[in-house]
Design a protein around this motif. Structure first.
Motif, short mmCIF file in Angstrom:
data_model
loop_
_atom_site.label_atom_id
_atom_site.label_comp_id
_atom_site.label_asym_id
_atom_site.label_seq_id
_atom_site.Cartn_x
_atom_site.Cartn_y
_atom_site.Cartn_z
N VAL A 219 -3.44 0.58 2.63
CA VAL A 219 -3.58 0.63 3.93
C VAL A 219 -2.79 -0.27 4.95
N GLU A 263 -8.16 4.18 1.46
CA GLU A 263 -9.22 4.50 2.62
C GLU A 263 -9.08 3.70 3.71
N GLU A 272 -3.73 8.68 5.49
CA GLU A 272 -4.58 8.38 4.51
C GLU A 272 -4.11 9.15 3.09
#
Length: 477
Positions: A219, A263, A272
Protein backbone atom coordinates in the motif's frame (compact mmCIF):
# COMPACT_ATOMS: atom_id res chain seq x y z
CA UNK A 1 -35.89 -21.73 13.04
CA UNK A 2 -32.17 -21.68 13.83
CA UNK A 3 -31.52 -20.02 10.49
CA UNK A 4 -34.00 -17.25 11.26
CA UNK A 5 -32.42 -16.70 14.67
CA UNK A 6 -28.96 -16.59 13.08
CA UNK A 7 -30.16 -14.17 10.43
CA UNK A 8 -31.68 -11.86 13.01
CA UNK A 9 -28.53 -12.12 15.12
CA UNK A 10 -26.35 -11.19 12.17
CA UNK A 11 -28.58 -8.26 11.29
CA UNK A 12 -28.62 -7.05 14.88
CA UNK A 13 -24.87 -7.40 15.33
CA UNK A 14 -24.23 -5.77 11.96
CA UNK A 15 -26.46 -2.81 12.80
CA UNK A 16 -24.71 -2.33 16.15
CA UNK A 17 -21.30 -2.53 14.56
CA UNK A 18 -22.24 -0.10 11.80
CA UNK A 19 -23.67 2.36 14.31
CA UNK A 20 -20.59 2.17 16.51
CA UNK A 21 -18.29 2.43 13.51
CA UNK A 22 -20.22 5.43 12.20
CA UNK A 23 -19.92 7.23 15.53
CA UNK A 24 -16.24 6.39 15.84
CA UNK A 25 -15.53 7.47 12.26
CA UNK A 26 -17.20 10.85 12.73
CA UNK A 27 -14.96 11.42 15.75
CA UNK A 28 -11.70 10.16 14.34
CA UNK A 29 -11.67 11.35 10.74
CA UNK A 30 -8.90 13.84 10.00
CA UNK A 31 -8.03 15.96 7.00
CA UNK A 32 -5.92 14.13 4.42
CA UNK A 33 -2.38 15.52 4.45
CA UNK A 34 -0.43 16.44 1.35
CA UNK A 35 -3.14 18.10 -0.69
CA UNK A 36 -4.72 16.76 -3.90
CA UNK A 37 -2.89 13.92 -5.61
CA UNK A 38 -3.64 11.12 -8.04
CA UNK A 39 -2.43 7.63 -8.87
CA UNK A 40 -2.60 6.39 -12.45
CA UNK A 41 -2.06 2.94 -13.89
CA UNK A 42 0.13 3.41 -16.96
CA UNK A 43 0.04 0.68 -19.63
CA UNK A 44 3.34 0.22 -21.48
CA UNK A 45 3.71 -0.92 -25.09
CA UNK A 46 6.38 -3.61 -24.63
CA UNK A 47 9.35 -4.64 -22.51
CA UNK A 48 12.23 -3.42 -24.62
CA UNK A 49 15.02 -2.32 -22.34
CA UNK A 50 13.93 -4.53 -19.47
CA UNK A 51 17.52 -5.59 -18.88
CA UNK A 52 16.44 -9.18 -18.17
CA UNK A 53 16.20 -12.35 -20.22
CA UNK A 54 14.05 -15.48 -20.01
CA UNK A 55 17.27 -17.45 -20.41
CA UNK A 56 18.37 -16.28 -16.96
CA UNK A 57 15.24 -16.38 -14.76
CA UNK A 58 17.24 -16.54 -11.53
CA UNK A 59 17.95 -12.82 -11.95
CA UNK A 60 14.30 -11.92 -11.32
CA UNK A 61 12.74 -15.05 -9.78
CA UNK A 62 13.89 -17.03 -6.77
CA UNK A 63 15.28 -20.51 -7.17
CA UNK A 64 12.18 -21.87 -5.45
CA UNK A 65 9.91 -20.08 -7.93
CA UNK A 66 11.82 -21.41 -10.93
CA UNK A 67 11.80 -24.93 -9.49
CA UNK A 68 8.04 -24.78 -8.84
CA UNK A 69 7.41 -24.02 -12.50
CA UNK A 70 9.91 -26.60 -13.72
CA UNK A 71 8.26 -29.30 -11.62
CA UNK A 72 4.90 -28.54 -13.23
CA UNK A 73 6.25 -28.15 -16.76
CA UNK A 74 5.26 -24.49 -16.97
CA UNK A 75 7.42 -22.38 -19.28
CA UNK A 76 8.33 -18.79 -18.55
CA UNK A 77 6.98 -16.14 -20.89
CA UNK A 78 7.13 -12.40 -21.44
CA UNK A 79 4.71 -11.72 -18.55
CA UNK A 80 7.42 -12.94 -16.18
CA UNK A 81 9.95 -10.31 -17.26
CA UNK A 82 10.17 -7.12 -15.19
CA UNK A 83 8.96 -3.91 -16.84
CA UNK A 84 11.41 -1.87 -18.90
CA UNK A 85 13.84 0.06 -16.72
CA UNK A 86 14.45 2.40 -19.65
CA UNK A 87 10.73 3.25 -19.94
CA UNK A 88 10.46 3.80 -16.21
CA UNK A 89 13.29 6.33 -16.39
CA UNK A 90 11.56 8.12 -19.28
CA UNK A 91 8.39 8.53 -17.20
CA UNK A 92 9.70 9.33 -13.72
CA UNK A 93 10.84 12.83 -12.81
CA UNK A 94 10.50 15.33 -9.97
CA UNK A 95 6.74 15.64 -10.57
CA UNK A 96 6.02 11.98 -11.39
CA UNK A 97 6.74 9.30 -8.78
CA UNK A 98 6.64 5.60 -9.68
CA UNK A 99 5.21 3.75 -6.69
CA UNK A 100 4.71 0.29 -8.16
CA UNK A 101 4.70 -1.93 -11.21
CA UNK A 102 3.21 -5.13 -12.58
CA UNK A 103 5.28 -7.38 -14.75
CA UNK A 104 2.25 -9.59 -15.50
CA UNK A 105 0.37 -6.65 -17.05
CA UNK A 106 3.37 -4.50 -18.05
CA UNK A 107 2.07 -1.51 -16.13
CA UNK A 108 3.45 1.17 -13.84
CA UNK A 109 1.74 2.93 -10.96
CA UNK A 110 2.56 6.64 -10.94
CA UNK A 111 1.61 9.26 -8.38
CA UNK A 112 1.24 12.89 -9.42
CA UNK A 113 -0.12 16.07 -7.86
CA UNK A 114 -1.09 17.72 -11.13
CA UNK A 115 -3.52 15.53 -13.09
CA UNK A 116 -2.68 17.30 -16.37
CA UNK A 117 0.76 15.65 -16.28
CA UNK A 118 -0.84 12.38 -17.32
CA UNK A 119 -1.46 13.89 -20.76
CA UNK A 120 2.30 14.28 -21.29
CA UNK A 121 2.88 10.71 -20.11
CA UNK A 122 0.26 9.40 -22.54
CA UNK A 123 2.11 11.05 -25.44
CA UNK A 124 5.29 9.06 -24.82
CA UNK A 125 5.89 6.38 -27.50
CA UNK A 126 6.31 3.68 -24.84
CA UNK A 127 2.85 4.31 -23.35
CA UNK A 128 -0.37 2.69 -24.62
CA UNK A 129 -2.68 4.50 -22.24
CA UNK A 130 -3.50 5.15 -18.61
CA UNK A 131 -6.29 4.99 -16.08
CA UNK A 132 -6.82 6.90 -12.84
CA UNK A 133 -7.11 4.37 -10.01
CA UNK A 134 -6.87 6.61 -6.94
CA UNK A 135 -7.71 10.17 -6.00
CA UNK A 136 -6.80 11.67 -2.64
CA UNK A 137 -9.79 11.97 -0.28
CA UNK A 138 -10.73 15.09 1.66
CA UNK A 139 -10.42 13.26 4.97
CA UNK A 140 -9.41 9.84 6.30
CA UNK A 141 -9.73 7.71 9.40
CA UNK A 142 -6.24 7.13 10.84
CA UNK A 143 -5.18 3.51 11.26
CA UNK A 144 -2.26 1.71 12.90
CA UNK A 145 -3.57 2.07 16.45
CA UNK A 146 -1.83 -0.10 19.01
CA UNK A 147 -3.95 -2.44 21.09
CA UNK A 148 -3.22 -4.60 24.08
CA UNK A 149 -2.90 -8.34 23.69
CA UNK A 150 -3.05 -11.37 25.93
CA UNK A 151 0.07 -13.27 26.93
CA UNK A 152 -1.83 -16.56 26.93
CA UNK A 153 -5.19 -18.11 26.16
CA UNK A 154 -7.84 -18.35 28.84
CA UNK A 155 -7.99 -21.70 30.63
CA UNK A 156 -11.63 -22.18 29.66
CA UNK A 157 -10.62 -21.97 25.97
CA UNK A 158 -9.09 -25.47 26.15
CA UNK A 159 -11.03 -28.66 25.50
CA UNK A 160 -10.00 -31.73 27.46
CA UNK A 161 -9.40 -34.68 25.16
CA UNK A 162 -9.68 -32.59 21.98
CA UNK A 163 -6.24 -31.70 20.54
CA UNK A 164 -7.76 -29.24 18.04
CA UNK A 165 -9.57 -27.36 20.77
CA UNK A 166 -12.46 -25.24 19.57
CA UNK A 167 -11.15 -25.39 15.99
CA UNK A 168 -11.98 -29.10 15.78
CA UNK A 169 -15.29 -28.87 13.95
CA UNK A 170 -14.06 -26.62 11.15
CA UNK A 171 -11.27 -29.03 10.22
CA UNK A 172 -13.13 -32.28 10.94
CA UNK A 173 -16.09 -31.23 8.79
CA UNK A 174 -13.89 -31.34 5.69
CA UNK A 175 -11.87 -34.37 6.88
CA UNK A 176 -8.65 -32.45 7.17
CA UNK A 177 -7.82 -34.10 10.50
CA UNK A 178 -7.21 -37.35 8.63
CA UNK A 179 -4.55 -35.68 6.50
CA UNK A 180 -2.90 -34.45 9.70
CA UNK A 181 -3.05 -37.97 11.12
CA UNK A 182 -0.77 -39.23 8.34
CA UNK A 183 1.70 -36.39 8.82
CA UNK A 184 0.44 -33.97 6.14
CA UNK A 185 0.37 -30.64 7.98
CA UNK A 186 1.75 -28.35 5.29
CA UNK A 187 5.45 -28.98 5.84
CA UNK A 188 7.52 -27.72 2.91
CA UNK A 189 4.64 -25.64 1.55
CA UNK A 190 4.79 -21.84 1.44
CA UNK A 191 1.60 -19.76 1.70
CA UNK A 192 1.22 -16.06 0.96
CA UNK A 193 -1.52 -14.32 2.94
CA UNK A 194 -2.71 -11.20 1.11
CA UNK A 195 -4.75 -9.08 3.49
CA UNK A 196 -5.26 -5.69 5.10
CA UNK A 197 -3.32 -6.07 8.33
CA UNK A 198 -1.79 -8.49 10.82
CA UNK A 199 -2.20 -6.74 14.14
CA UNK A 200 0.08 -8.02 16.90
CA UNK A 201 1.20 -11.14 15.01
CA UNK A 202 4.74 -10.12 15.97
CA UNK A 203 3.83 -10.03 19.67
CA UNK A 204 1.09 -12.56 20.48
CA UNK A 205 2.82 -15.62 21.99
CA UNK A 206 0.59 -18.08 20.10
CA UNK A 207 2.13 -16.89 16.81
CA UNK A 208 5.74 -17.14 17.94
CA UNK A 209 6.16 -20.68 16.62
CA UNK A 210 4.64 -19.89 13.21
CA UNK A 211 7.20 -20.06 10.39
CA UNK A 212 6.84 -16.52 9.04
CA UNK A 213 9.37 -15.97 6.26
CA UNK A 214 8.77 -12.25 5.98
CA UNK A 215 6.27 -9.49 5.37
CA UNK A 216 5.78 -6.70 2.84
CA UNK A 217 3.49 -3.69 2.54
CA UNK A 218 2.34 -2.83 -0.99
CA UNK A 219 0.00 0.00 0.00
CA UNK A 220 1.18 3.53 -0.75
CA UNK A 221 2.08 5.09 1.58
CA UNK A 222 3.21 2.07 3.57
CA UNK A 223 1.94 1.73 7.12
CA UNK A 224 4.12 3.39 9.74
CA UNK A 225 3.60 0.25 11.85
CA UNK A 226 2.93 -2.92 9.84
CA UNK A 227 1.77 -5.00 12.81
CA UNK A 228 -0.54 -2.29 14.18
CA UNK A 229 -3.03 -2.30 11.31
CA UNK A 230 -6.35 -4.20 11.30
CA UNK A 231 -6.41 -7.72 12.75
CA UNK A 232 -8.37 -9.17 9.83
CA UNK A 233 -5.22 -10.86 8.53
CA UNK A 234 -4.35 -11.99 12.07
CA UNK A 235 -7.58 -13.96 12.21
CA UNK A 236 -7.08 -15.34 8.70
CA UNK A 237 -3.54 -16.46 9.53
CA UNK A 238 -4.65 -18.10 12.77
CA UNK A 239 -7.07 -20.39 10.91
CA UNK A 240 -4.11 -21.95 9.11
CA UNK A 241 -0.94 -21.45 11.09
CA UNK A 242 -1.50 -21.80 14.83
CA UNK A 243 -0.45 -24.84 16.81
CA UNK A 244 -1.51 -24.79 20.43
CA UNK A 245 -2.81 -28.29 21.28
CA UNK A 246 -6.09 -28.50 23.21
CA UNK A 247 -6.66 -24.79 22.55
CA UNK A 248 -6.32 -24.27 18.81
CA UNK A 249 -4.70 -26.03 15.85
CA UNK A 250 -4.95 -24.51 12.38
CA UNK A 251 -5.27 -26.36 9.11
CA UNK A 252 -1.61 -26.01 8.01
CA UNK A 253 0.51 -25.50 11.14
CA UNK A 254 3.73 -26.75 9.51
CA UNK A 255 3.59 -24.52 6.44
CA UNK A 256 5.66 -21.35 6.10
CA UNK A 257 4.04 -17.97 5.52
CA UNK A 258 4.58 -14.59 3.87
CA UNK A 259 2.38 -11.76 5.18
CA UNK A 260 1.51 -9.31 2.40
CA UNK A 261 -0.57 -6.17 2.92
CA UNK A 262 -2.51 -4.86 -0.08
CA UNK A 263 -5.65 -3.42 1.49
CA UNK A 264 -5.79 0.31 2.16
CA UNK A 265 -8.01 0.83 5.21
CA UNK A 266 -8.36 4.57 4.60
CA UNK A 267 -10.02 4.51 1.19
CA UNK A 268 -11.67 1.99 -1.13
CA UNK A 269 -10.41 2.61 -4.65
CA UNK A 270 -9.32 0.63 -7.68
CA UNK A 271 -5.62 1.03 -6.88
CA UNK A 272 -6.06 -1.79 -4.37
CA UNK A 273 -6.33 -4.13 -7.34
CA UNK A 274 -2.85 -3.00 -8.35
CA UNK A 275 -1.56 -3.48 -4.82
CA UNK A 276 -3.09 -6.97 -4.78
CA UNK A 277 -1.44 -7.76 -8.11
CA UNK A 278 1.92 -6.57 -6.86
CA UNK A 279 1.53 -8.79 -3.79
CA UNK A 280 0.61 -11.82 -5.91
CA UNK A 281 3.60 -11.23 -8.18
CA UNK A 282 5.84 -10.97 -5.14
CA UNK A 283 4.42 -14.27 -3.84
CA UNK A 284 5.28 -15.81 -7.19
CA UNK A 285 8.80 -14.40 -7.18
CA UNK A 286 9.73 -15.72 -3.72
CA UNK A 287 8.39 -19.17 -4.52
CA UNK A 288 5.07 -19.38 -2.69
CA UNK A 289 2.92 -22.38 -3.57
CA UNK A 290 -0.46 -21.05 -2.47
CA UNK A 291 -2.06 -17.64 -1.98
CA UNK A 292 -4.87 -17.01 0.47
CA UNK A 293 -6.84 -13.87 -0.32
CA UNK A 294 -9.79 -12.99 1.88
CA UNK A 295 -10.42 -9.82 -0.10
CA UNK A 296 -12.98 -8.81 -2.69
CA UNK A 297 -14.24 -5.71 -4.47
CA UNK A 298 -17.28 -4.48 -6.33
CA UNK A 299 -18.09 -0.99 -5.00
CA UNK A 300 -15.56 1.81 -4.68
CA UNK A 301 -15.61 5.30 -3.19
CA UNK A 302 -15.83 6.75 -6.70
CA UNK A 303 -18.86 5.48 -8.56
CA UNK A 304 -17.10 5.33 -11.92
CA UNK A 305 -14.63 2.77 -10.55
CA UNK A 306 -17.32 0.38 -9.29
CA UNK A 307 -18.28 -2.80 -11.14
CA UNK A 308 -21.53 -4.02 -12.63
CA UNK A 309 -22.58 -7.63 -12.38
CA UNK A 310 -22.22 -8.15 -16.12
CA UNK A 311 -18.49 -7.53 -15.65
CA UNK A 312 -18.02 -10.59 -13.42
CA UNK A 313 -16.50 -12.72 -16.16
CA UNK A 314 -13.03 -13.20 -14.68
CA UNK A 315 -11.43 -11.19 -17.46
CA UNK A 316 -12.67 -7.62 -16.98
CA UNK A 317 -11.43 -6.48 -13.59
CA UNK A 318 -7.69 -5.87 -13.37
CA UNK A 319 -7.44 -7.96 -10.19
CA UNK A 320 -9.40 -10.82 -11.76
CA UNK A 321 -7.09 -10.87 -14.75
CA UNK A 322 -4.22 -11.14 -12.27
CA UNK A 323 -5.93 -13.89 -10.30
CA UNK A 324 -6.65 -15.87 -13.46
CA UNK A 325 -2.90 -15.96 -14.17
CA UNK A 326 -1.93 -17.46 -10.81
CA UNK A 327 -2.41 -21.15 -11.67
CA UNK A 328 -0.44 -20.65 -14.87
CA UNK A 329 2.49 -19.57 -12.70
CA UNK A 330 2.21 -22.83 -10.76
CA UNK A 331 0.41 -21.49 -7.69
CA UNK A 332 -3.07 -22.04 -6.26
CA UNK A 333 -5.21 -19.07 -5.29
CA UNK A 334 -7.86 -19.61 -2.61
CA UNK A 335 -10.15 -16.57 -2.45
CA UNK A 336 -13.19 -15.77 -0.33
CA UNK A 337 -16.50 -15.54 -2.19
CA UNK A 338 -17.63 -12.40 -0.37
CA UNK A 339 -20.29 -11.50 2.19
CA UNK A 340 -22.90 -9.81 0.00
CA UNK A 341 -25.56 -12.53 0.07
CA UNK A 342 -27.90 -10.48 2.24
CA UNK A 343 -27.39 -7.19 0.43
CA UNK A 344 -28.60 -5.80 -2.87
CA UNK A 345 -25.47 -6.98 -4.72
CA UNK A 346 -25.71 -10.64 -3.55
CA UNK A 347 -23.12 -11.89 -6.02
CA UNK A 348 -19.45 -12.69 -5.66
CA UNK A 349 -17.03 -9.81 -6.21
CA UNK A 350 -13.64 -9.61 -7.85
CA UNK A 351 -11.27 -11.51 -7.94
CA UNK A 352 -13.66 -14.27 -6.78
CA UNK A 353 -14.89 -14.44 -10.40
CA UNK A 354 -11.45 -15.41 -11.74
CA UNK A 355 -10.65 -18.55 -13.73
CA UNK A 356 -8.54 -21.39 -12.33
CA UNK A 357 -8.93 -20.51 -8.63
CA UNK A 358 -10.81 -21.89 -5.62
CA UNK A 359 -13.55 -19.48 -4.53
CA UNK A 360 -14.86 -20.37 -1.08
CA UNK A 361 -18.30 -19.67 0.36
CA UNK A 362 -19.44 -20.13 3.98
CA UNK A 363 -21.79 -22.61 5.67
CA UNK A 364 -23.26 -22.69 9.17
CA UNK A 365 -21.18 -24.29 11.91
CA UNK A 366 -24.11 -25.98 13.66
CA UNK A 367 -25.90 -26.94 10.43
CA UNK A 368 -23.12 -27.56 7.88
CA UNK A 369 -25.59 -28.54 5.17
CA UNK A 370 -26.95 -24.96 5.14
CA UNK A 371 -25.37 -21.93 3.52
CA UNK A 372 -24.61 -18.86 5.62
CA UNK A 373 -27.14 -16.16 4.60
CA UNK A 374 -24.37 -13.63 3.94
CA UNK A 375 -22.32 -15.88 1.65
CA UNK A 376 -22.11 -14.41 -1.87
CA UNK A 377 -23.46 -16.45 -4.75
CA UNK A 378 -22.63 -17.08 -8.40
CA UNK A 379 -22.55 -17.75 -11.24
CA UNK A 380 -19.96 -15.75 -13.12
CA UNK A 381 -21.20 -13.75 -16.07
CA UNK A 382 -19.81 -16.36 -18.46
CA UNK A 383 -21.69 -19.15 -16.67
CA UNK A 384 -19.01 -20.77 -14.51
CA UNK A 385 -20.05 -22.27 -11.17
CA UNK A 386 -19.21 -20.08 -8.19
CA UNK A 387 -18.41 -20.49 -5.40
CA UNK A 388 -16.27 -23.55 -6.06
CA UNK A 389 -16.61 -25.00 -2.54
CA UNK A 390 -17.96 -24.04 0.88
CA UNK A 391 -16.67 -24.49 4.44
CA UNK A 392 -17.59 -23.42 7.96
CA UNK A 393 -17.68 -19.65 8.29
CA UNK A 394 -20.76 -18.87 10.36
CA UNK A 395 -19.10 -18.75 12.71
CA UNK A 396 -15.48 -19.87 12.47
CA UNK A 397 -13.19 -20.10 15.46
CA UNK A 398 -10.16 -17.78 15.19
CA UNK A 399 -7.56 -15.86 17.16
CA UNK A 400 -7.86 -12.08 16.99
CA UNK A 401 -5.39 -9.23 17.37
CA UNK A 402 -5.82 -9.24 21.13
CA UNK A 403 -4.67 -12.85 21.30
CA UNK A 404 -8.10 -14.20 22.23
CA UNK A 405 -9.89 -17.20 20.74
CA UNK A 406 -13.14 -15.86 19.31
CA UNK A 407 -15.98 -16.69 16.93
CA UNK A 408 -16.33 -14.57 13.81
CA UNK A 409 -18.37 -14.78 10.64
CA UNK A 410 -17.44 -14.42 7.01
CA UNK A 411 -16.17 -16.14 3.90
CA UNK A 412 -12.93 -14.40 4.86
CA UNK A 413 -12.50 -17.22 7.38
CA UNK A 414 -13.90 -20.20 5.51
CA UNK A 415 -11.29 -19.49 2.79
CA UNK A 416 -8.16 -19.99 4.95
CA UNK A 417 -9.65 -23.14 6.48
CA UNK A 418 -9.77 -24.55 2.95
CA UNK A 419 -6.45 -22.96 1.98
CA UNK A 420 -4.49 -24.61 4.76
CA UNK A 421 -5.78 -28.06 3.88
CA UNK A 422 -5.11 -27.42 0.21
CA UNK A 423 -1.48 -26.98 1.25
CA UNK A 424 -1.58 -30.28 3.17
CA UNK A 425 -3.15 -32.06 0.20
CA UNK A 426 -0.56 -30.68 -2.22
CA UNK A 427 2.21 -31.64 0.21
CA UNK A 428 0.99 -35.23 -0.03
CA UNK A 429 0.48 -35.11 -3.82
CA UNK A 430 3.38 -32.91 -4.83
CA UNK A 431 3.58 -34.50 -8.26
CA UNK A 432 0.31 -32.87 -9.33
CA UNK A 433 0.01 -29.46 -10.94
CA UNK A 434 -1.83 -26.53 -9.39
CA UNK A 435 -4.84 -26.92 -11.68
CA UNK A 436 -4.97 -30.66 -10.99
CA UNK A 437 -5.17 -30.03 -7.25
CA UNK A 438 -7.95 -27.46 -7.77
CA UNK A 439 -9.94 -29.90 -9.91
CA UNK A 440 -9.34 -32.75 -7.46
CA UNK A 441 -10.83 -30.70 -4.61
CA UNK A 442 -13.88 -29.86 -6.71
CA UNK A 443 -14.44 -33.46 -7.87
CA UNK A 444 -14.34 -34.90 -4.35
CA UNK A 445 -16.70 -32.34 -2.81
CA UNK A 446 -20.19 -33.50 -1.86
CA UNK A 447 -22.15 -31.56 -4.48
CA UNK A 448 -19.97 -32.33 -7.50
CA UNK A 449 -22.68 -34.29 -9.33
CA UNK A 450 -25.15 -31.40 -9.11
CA UNK A 451 -23.21 -28.15 -8.65
CA UNK A 452 -25.14 -24.94 -8.12
CA UNK A 453 -24.39 -21.29 -7.55
CA UNK A 454 -25.01 -21.28 -3.81
CA UNK A 455 -22.94 -24.24 -2.62
CA UNK A 456 -20.85 -24.65 -5.76
CA UNK A 457 -19.37 -28.15 -5.83
CA UNK A 458 -20.15 -28.41 -2.13
CA UNK A 459 -18.24 -29.21 1.04
CA UNK A 460 -14.73 -30.53 0.33
CA UNK A 461 -13.61 -33.93 1.54
CA UNK A 462 -9.84 -33.65 1.76
CA UNK A 463 -9.36 -37.29 2.73
CA UNK A 464 -11.28 -38.44 -0.33
CA UNK A 465 -9.28 -35.98 -2.43
CA UNK A 466 -6.06 -37.48 -1.08
CA UNK A 467 -7.13 -41.07 -1.74
CA UNK A 468 -8.38 -40.21 -5.24
CA UNK A 469 -5.23 -38.26 -6.01
CA UNK A 470 -3.04 -41.06 -4.73
CA UNK A 471 -4.64 -43.45 -7.21
CA UNK A 472 -4.05 -40.94 -10.00
CA UNK A 473 -0.39 -40.45 -9.09
CA UNK A 474 0.24 -44.19 -8.82
CA UNK A 475 -1.43 -44.88 -12.17
CA UNK A 476 0.82 -42.36 -13.88
CA UNK A 477 4.08 -43.84 -12.56
Amino acid sequence: MRRIVLLLTILGVSAAILHAASEQESIRRVKYKGGPSYIYRVYLTDKKGTGYSLDHPSRFLSRRSVERRRRQGLPLDSTDLPVSYRYARMIENNAVEIIGQSRWHNTLLVRIKDSTLINRINLLPCVKGSKMVWQSPDSITPTAIKTKYRDSFEEHDSLTGQPYGTAAEQINSIHGNRLHDIGQRGEGMMIAVIDGGFKNVDKIPAFQNVDIRGYRDFVCPASPSFFSETDHGTKVLSAMALYKPYYYIGTAPRASYWLLRSEDQQTEQEVEEDYWTMAAEFADSVGCDIINSSLGYNEYDHHQMSYRQWQLDGHTAFVSLSASLVAGKGMILVNSAGNSGMGTWKKIGVPADADHILTVGAILADEPHKIAPFSSVGPTQDGRVKPDVVAIGAPARLVNGRGAIISDMGTSFSAPIVCGLTACLWQALHQLKAEEIIELIRKTSNNYEHPDNIYGYGVPNFWRAYMTGKVKVNSEK
